[in-house]
Write a protein that holds these residues in place. Structure first.
Motif, PDB file in Angstrom:
ATOM      1  N   ILE A 179       0.762  -1.363   0.177  1.00 30.61           N
ATOM      2  CA  ILE A 179      -0.323   0.072  -0.033  1.00 30.61           C
ATOM      3  C   ILE A 179       0.635   1.099   0.170  1.00 30.61           C
ATOM      4  CG2 ILE A 179      -1.932  -0.786   0.950  1.00 30.61           C
ATOM      5  CD1 ILE A 179      -1.602   0.187   3.563  1.00 30.61           C
ATOM      6  N   ALA A 180       2.703   1.067   0.150  1.00 30.77           N
ATOM      7  CA  ALA A 180       2.988   2.500   0.547  1.00 30.77           C
ATOM      8  C   ALA A 180       3.100   3.280  -0.840  1.00 30.77           C
ATOM      9  CB  ALA A 180       4.556   1.581   0.389  1.00 30.77           C
ATOM     10  N   GLY A 181       2.710   2.912  -2.200  1.00 35.19           N
ATOM     11  CA  GLY A 181       2.366   3.675  -3.408  1.00 35.19           C
ATOM     12  C   GLY A 181       0.852   4.595  -3.357  1.00 35.19           C
ATOM     13  N   LYS A 182      -0.097   3.667  -2.561  1.00 37.71           N
ATOM     14  CA  LYS A 182      -1.321   4.252  -2.343  1.00 37.71           C
ATOM     15  C   LYS A 182      -1.075   6.055  -1.538  1.00 37.71           C
ATOM     16  CE  LYS A 182      -3.445   0.726  -4.726  1.00 37.71           C
ATOM     17  NZ  LYS A 182      -3.885   1.621  -5.666  1.00 37.71           N
ATOM     18  N   LEU A 183       0.012   6.073  -0.813  1.00 38.84           N
ATOM     19  CA  LEU A 183       0.146   7.092   0.772  1.00 38.84           C
ATOM     20  C   LEU A 183       1.273   7.604   0.429  1.00 38.84           C
ATOM     21  CD1 LEU A 183      -0.216   3.683   3.541  1.00 38.84           C
ATOM     22  CD2 LEU A 183      -2.362   5.055   2.327  1.00 38.84           C
ATOM     23  N   LYS A 184       0.933   8.306  -0.343  1.00 38.66           N
ATOM     24  CA  LYS A 184       2.792   8.825  -0.879  1.00 38.66           C
ATOM     25  C   LYS A 184       2.559   9.828  -0.484  1.00 38.66           C
ATOM     26  CE  LYS A 184       4.710   7.168  -4.878  1.00 38.66           C
ATOM     27  NZ  LYS A 184       4.424   7.244  -6.833  1.00 38.66           N
ATOM     28  N   ASN A 185       1.524  10.790   0.363  1.00 42.40           N
ATOM     29  CA  ASN A 185       1.261  12.010   0.752  1.00 42.40           C
ATOM     30  C   ASN A 185       0.677  11.489   2.199  1.00 42.40           C
ATOM     31  OD1 ASN A 185       0.694  13.357  -1.431  1.00 42.40           O
ATOM     32  ND2 ASN A 185      -1.382  13.074  -1.237  1.00 42.40           N
ATOM     33  N   MET A 186       0.205  10.487   2.708  1.00 49.31           N
ATOM     34  CA  MET A 186       0.682  10.347   4.330  1.00 49.31           C
ATOM     35  C   MET A 186       2.352  10.072   4.404  1.00 49.31           C
ATOM     36  SD  MET A 186      -1.713   9.493   6.481  1.00 49.31           S
ATOM     37  CE  MET A 186      -0.561  10.922   7.443  1.00 49.31           C
ATOM     38  N   ILE A 187       2.978   9.178   4.027  1.00 51.70           N
ATOM     39  CA  ILE A 187       4.482   8.565   3.613  1.00 51.70           C
ATOM     40  C   ILE A 187       5.321  10.497   3.843  1.00 51.70           C
ATOM     41  CG2 ILE A 187       6.609   7.922   2.926  1.00 51.70           C
ATOM     42  CD1 ILE A 187       4.927   5.777   2.200  1.00 51.70           C
ATOM     43  N   LYS A 188       4.870  11.272   3.452  1.00 46.09           N
ATOM     44  CA  LYS A 188       5.770  12.567   3.283  1.00 46.09           C
ATOM     45  C   LYS A 188       5.319  13.329   4.600  1.00 46.09           C
ATOM     46  CE  LYS A 188       5.610  13.265  -1.980  1.00 46.09           C
ATOM     47  NZ  LYS A 188       5.240  14.373  -2.359  1.00 46.09           N
ATOM     48  N   ALA A 189       4.019  13.222   4.964  1.00 47.78           N
ATOM     49  CA  ALA A 189       3.377  13.803   5.941  1.00 47.78           C
ATOM     50  C   ALA A 189       4.656  13.316   7.184  1.00 47.78           C
ATOM     51  CB  ALA A 189       1.548  13.486   6.109  1.00 47.78           C
ATOM     52  N   ILE A 190       4.231  11.824   7.380  1.00 47.40           N
ATOM     53  CA  ILE A 190       5.118  11.045   8.785  1.00 47.40           C
ATOM     54  C   ILE A 190       6.932  11.673   8.311  1.00 47.40           C
ATOM     55  CG2 ILE A 190       5.805   9.079   9.480  1.00 47.40           C
ATOM     56  CD1 ILE A 190       3.625   8.071   7.478  1.00 47.40           C
ATOM     57  N   SER A 191       7.245  11.390   7.613  1.00 48.22           N
ATOM     58  CA  SER A 191       8.544  11.577   7.130  1.00 48.22           C
ATOM     59  C   SER A 191       8.834  13.807   7.704  1.00 48.22           C
ATOM     60  CB  SER A 191       9.243  11.661   5.810  1.00 48.22           C
ATOM     61  OG  SER A 191      10.990  11.974   5.639  1.00 48.22           O
ATOM     62  N   SER A 192       7.639  14.626   6.774  1.00 44.54           N
ATOM     63  CA  SER A 192       8.357  15.803   7.781  1.00 44.54           C
ATOM     64  C   SER A 192       7.910  16.055   9.102  1.00 44.54           C
ATOM     65  CB  SER A 192       7.446  16.290   6.792  1.00 44.54           C
ATOM     66  OG  SER A 192       5.369  16.168   6.976  1.00 44.54           O
ATOM     67  N   GLN A 193       7.931  15.234   9.138  1.00 52.02           N
ATOM     68  CA  GLN A 193       6.865  15.205  11.326  1.00 52.02           C
ATOM     69  C   GLN A 193       8.830  14.994  12.080  1.00 52.02           C
ATOM     70  OE1 GLN A 193       3.582  14.707  13.085  1.00 52.02           O
ATOM     71  NE2 GLN A 193       2.404  15.315  11.170  1.00 52.02           N
ATOM     72  N   GLY A 194       9.124  14.128  11.451  1.00 48.74           N
ATOM     73  CA  GLY A 194      10.791  13.896  11.633  1.00 48.74           C
ATOM     74  C   GLY A 194      10.356  12.127  12.491  1.00 48.74           C
ATOM     75  N   HIS A 195       9.936  11.895  11.626  1.00 52.11           N
ATOM     76  CA  HIS A 195       9.838   9.997  12.032  1.00 52.11           C
ATOM     77  C   HIS A 195      10.978   9.279  10.534  1.00 52.11           C
ATOM     78  CE1 HIS A 195       6.397  11.243  14.897  1.00 52.11           C
ATOM     79  NE2 HIS A 195       6.356  11.396  14.258  1.00 52.11           N
ATOM     80  N   GLU A 196      10.513   8.155  11.303  1.00 49.65           N
ATOM     81  CA  GLU A 196      11.254   7.323  10.621  1.00 49.65           C
ATOM     82  C   GLU A 196      10.511   6.636   9.183  1.00 49.65           C
ATOM     83  OE1 GLU A 196      14.259   3.389   9.645  1.00 49.65           O
ATOM     84  OE2 GLU A 196      13.535   3.830  12.134  1.00 49.65           O
ATOM     85  N   ILE A 197      10.609   6.697   8.270  1.00 51.98           N
ATOM     86  CA  ILE A 197      10.564   6.069   7.108  1.00 51.98           C
ATOM     87  C   ILE A 197      10.345   4.556   6.895  1.00 51.98           C
ATOM     88  CG2 ILE A 197       8.778   5.310   4.683  1.00 51.98           C
ATOM     89  CD1 ILE A 197       6.877   7.727   6.432  1.00 51.98           C
ATOM     90  N   ALA A 198      10.025   3.024   7.243  1.00 53.48           N
ATOM     91  CA  ALA A 198      10.319   1.686   7.132  1.00 53.48           C
ATOM     92  C   ALA A 198       9.290   1.419   6.041  1.00 53.48           C
ATOM     93  CB  ALA A 198      11.337   1.726   8.090  1.00 53.48           C
ATOM     94  N   PHE A 199       9.934  -0.153   5.671  1.00 55.06           N
ATOM     95  CA  PHE A 199       8.505  -1.090   4.973  1.00 55.06           C
ATOM     96  C   PHE A 199       8.400  -2.274   5.985  1.00 55.06           C
ATOM     97  CE2 PHE A 199      10.306   0.072   1.194  1.00 55.06           C
ATOM     98  CZ  PHE A 199       9.828   1.538   0.369  1.00 55.06           C
TER      99      PHE A 199
END
Length: 250
Positions: A56-76
């Motif tokens: 589902i990562a490809g459908k959550l791009k805006n959400m992933i950007k929001a998570i990262s912009s708040q300083g959290h780590e993105i992993a899979f």
């Protein structure tokens, strides 16, 4: 050190008889649940690691950007994706984030460390199935970080006293006070405690008609938000150190 992590996954439970819940509905529920988690983390100024389910990562791009912009780590989080798709998704995510994705979590389908190393990962977080018979199964499980084919292998954390793992089921089921004591006692014995929760646990099951076992409905939705809020309040009150996984490993 407390490593707070979240699996961002769609709820898999079937709809109740006479109801229908589409894939898009499930995706939107996942987004709403993730926003609730982010809101609580922001309130307590605590950073975490978010393991995004690869399919589902490809459908959550805006959400992933929001998570990262708040300083959290993105992993899979790899549920059932093959190596080629994992590598493709990793490259695509790194391109729009302009950041490296270092970690991957596995449970059912296990891709070898050698292949994941070639794909550019630096660590693997291994988790097990959460069910009522887990304690006896884990009595001999190591909680030490090891290395395999150049990757750091992070096991599930387990309380050395209660023998309970720090998984999604245990957090949802146990009283907050008992859980806090378990964390505190474990930190006296181990260097870190890795906690993981699933985004679906924050689903309002009164609003959304999913067929979920009674023991999984307990403390779901708003009650999970309250429990997470109480845990983070306690962490800050006790001045316990927290870290994103990638920072702790490297």
């Amino acid at each position: 050190m407390i490593l707070l992590t979240f699996n961002i996954v769609n709820i898999e439970a079937p709809a109740q008889k006479g109801s229908e819940i589409s894939y898009e509905d499930r995706l939107n529920i996942t987004i709403d649940n993730t926003k609730a988690i982010l809101r609580i983390l922001d309130l307590h100024d605590i950073k975490a690691s978010f393991f995004i389910e690869i399919s589902i990562a490809g459908k959550l791009k805006n959400m992933i950007k929001a998570i990262s912009s708040q300083g959290h780590e993105i992993a899979f989080y790899n549920k059932d994706s093959q190596a080629d798709f994992i590598e493709e998704t990793k490259k695509e995510t790194e391109y729009f984030l302009e950041k490296q994705v270092r970690g991957i979590r596995q449970k059912d389908l296990i891709i070898s460390p050698e292949i994941l190393k070639m794909a550019g990962f630096n660590y693997i977080s291994r988790i097990d199935h959460a069910h009522v018979l887990f304690p006896l199964k884990r009595l001999k499980t190591t909680t030490k970080i090891t290395e395999e084919d150049g990757l750091s292998i992070i096991p599930e954390s387990i309380s050395p006293y209660s023998q309970l793992p720090y998984n999604d089921f245990v957090f949802q089921f146990l009283p907050v006070k008992f859980y806090q004591n378990m964390v505190f006692e474990t930190l006296k014995n181990d260097d870190f405690v890795l906690i993981y929760l699933d985004s679906w646990q924050f689903t309002d099951l009164k609003k959304h008609c999913f067929s979920v076992p009674f023991y999984r409905r307990l403390n779901a939705g708003k009650k999970m938000e309250d429990k997470l809020d109480a845990l983070l309040s306690w962490i800050n009150e006790k001045e316990l150190a927290t870290s994103r996984v990638k920072d702790y490993i490297f």
